[in-house]
Scaffold this motif. Structure first.
Motif, PDB file in Angstrom:
ATOM      1  N   ARG A   8     -23.382   4.456 -23.732  1.00 33.00           N
ATOM      2  CA  ARG A   8     -23.637   3.074 -23.317  1.00 33.00           C
ATOM      3  C   ARG A   8     -22.547   2.572 -22.377  1.00 33.00           C
ATOM      4  N   ASN A   9     -21.292   2.810 -22.760  1.00 34.78           N
ATOM      5  CA  ASN A   9     -20.186   2.379 -21.901  1.00 34.78           C
ATOM      6  C   ASN A   9     -20.280   3.001 -20.516  1.00 34.78           C
ATOM      7  N   LEU A  10     -20.579   4.278 -20.468  1.00 34.84           N
ATOM      8  CA  LEU A  10     -20.628   4.973 -19.188  1.00 34.84           C
ATOM      9  C   LEU A  10     -21.826   4.535 -18.348  1.00 34.84           C
ATOM     10  N   ILE A  18     -14.815   0.038 -28.134  1.00 31.08           N
ATOM     11  CA  ILE A  18     -15.431   0.540 -29.369  1.00 31.08           C
ATOM     12  C   ILE A  18     -14.338   0.490 -30.438  1.00 31.08           C
ATOM     13  N   PRO A  19     -13.981  -0.709 -30.886  1.00 33.18           N
ATOM     14  CA  PRO A  19     -12.788  -0.861 -31.727  1.00 33.18           C
ATOM     15  C   PRO A  19     -12.828  -0.133 -33.060  1.00 33.18           C
ATOM     16  N   ALA A  20     -13.991   0.156 -33.618  1.00 32.58           N
ATOM     17  CA  ALA A  20     -14.051   0.797 -34.931  1.00 32.58           C
ATOM     18  C   ALA A  20     -13.845   2.306 -34.862  1.00 32.58           C
ATOM     19  N   ILE A  21     -13.824   2.884 -33.669  1.00 33.37           N
ATOM     20  CA  ILE A  21     -13.721   4.339 -33.541  1.00 33.37           C
ATOM     21  C   ILE A  21     -12.251   4.765 -33.595  1.00 33.37           C
ATOM     22  N   SER A  22     -11.986   5.844 -34.324  1.00 34.12           N
ATOM     23  CA  SER A  22     -10.614   6.374 -34.359  1.00 34.12           C
ATOM     24  C   SER A  22     -10.407   7.277 -33.139  1.00 34.12           C
ATOM     25  N   LYS A  23      -9.161   7.527 -32.810  1.00 32.07           N
ATOM     26  CA  LYS A  23      -8.852   8.388 -31.670  1.00 32.07           C
ATOM     27  C   LYS A  23      -9.383   9.801 -31.885  1.00 32.07           C
ATOM     28  N   LYS A  24      -9.291  10.302 -33.109  1.00 30.38           N
ATOM     29  CA  LYS A  24      -9.779  11.646 -33.397  1.00 30.38           C
ATOM     30  C   LYS A  24     -11.296  11.735 -33.226  1.00 30.38           C
ATOM     31  N   VAL A  25     -12.013  10.756 -33.766  1.00 27.03           N
ATOM     32  CA  VAL A  25     -13.471  10.753 -33.665  1.00 27.03           C
ATOM     33  C   VAL A  25     -13.891  10.599 -32.203  1.00 27.03           C
ATOM     34  N   GLY A  48     -26.616  13.543 -17.674  1.00 26.79           N
ATOM     35  CA  GLY A  48     -26.295  12.347 -18.449  1.00 26.79           C
ATOM     36  C   GLY A  48     -26.879  11.093 -17.819  1.00 26.79           C
ATOM     37  N   LYS A  49     -26.861  11.021 -16.488  1.00 22.88           N
ATOM     38  CA  LYS A  49     -27.448   9.869 -15.785  1.00 22.88           C
ATOM     39  C   LYS A  49     -28.943   9.771 -16.025  1.00 22.88           C
ATOM     40  N   SER A  50     -29.574  10.904 -16.310  1.00 25.50           N
ATOM     41  CA  SER A  50     -31.018  10.883 -16.545  1.00 25.50           C
ATOM     42  C   SER A  50     -31.377  10.203 -17.867  1.00 25.50           C
ATOM     43  N   LEU A  51     -30.370   9.868 -18.687  1.00 23.95           N
ATOM     44  CA  LEU A  51     -30.601   9.128 -19.927  1.00 23.95           C
ATOM     45  C   LEU A  51     -30.872   7.647 -19.681  1.00 23.95           C
ATOM     46  N   ARG A  52     -30.640   7.157 -18.476  1.00 22.45           N
ATOM     47  CA  ARG A  52     -30.774   5.724 -18.179  1.00 22.45           C
ATOM     48  C   ARG A  52     -32.122   5.145 -18.599  1.00 22.45           C
ATOM     49  N   PRO A  53     -33.247   5.792 -18.293  1.00 27.04           N
ATOM     50  CA  PRO A  53     -34.526   5.214 -18.735  1.00 27.04           C
ATOM     51  C   PRO A  53     -34.651   5.109 -20.254  1.00 27.04           C
ATOM     52  N   ILE A  54     -34.047   6.046 -20.966  1.00 27.32           N
ATOM     53  CA  ILE A  54     -34.062   5.976 -22.431  1.00 27.32           C
ATOM     54  C   ILE A  54     -33.279   4.749 -22.884  1.00 27.32           C
TER      55      ILE A  54
END
Length: 108
Positions: free
Chosen positions: A29-31, A46-53, A87-93
């Motif tokens: 989504r960010n990208l 994405i504040p809830a995400i840890s650096k490792k994840v 990855g750009k082809s995901l836009r319509p989804i």
């Protein structure tokens, strides 16, 4: 990157396997909406995400060919992530999921 033999028979299952966890979806989504991102951009948005994840999910998305990582020879090193062509082809989804989510919320 997975081979065709390693992917599920069902195309929907393939899509879910590649982008189906909440962290991958938020990274993509960010990208899609913001373009190139640095690691700290993801941490901030994405504040809830840890650096490792985050690291694990960025690596998985890169391994699957959905994002690209560009390393700049600077001090300190700078790394930017962007969507690959596939990855750009995901836009319509994403557009369809956004429209569906808006419609769902409006009908509550």
């Amino acid at each position: 990157m997975l081979t065709k033999e390693e992917l599920p028979e069902c195309p929907v299952a393939t899509t879910v396997q590649l982008i189906g966890n909440k962290w991958k979806m938020l990274i993509i989504r960010n990208l899609i909406y913001n373009g190139k991102q640095r690691f700290t951009d993801f941490i901030r948005t994405i504040p809830a995400i840890s650096k490792k994840v985050l690291t694990d999910n960025l690596r998985a998305l890169e391994d699957d060919g959905l994002i690209e990582r560009e390393i700049f020879a600077e001090v300190p090193p700078r790394v930017e992530y962007s969507l690959s062509e596939i990855g750009k082809s995901l836009r319509p989804i994403w557009d369809a999921m956004e429209a569906w989510g808006i419609e769902y919320k409006n009908n509550l």
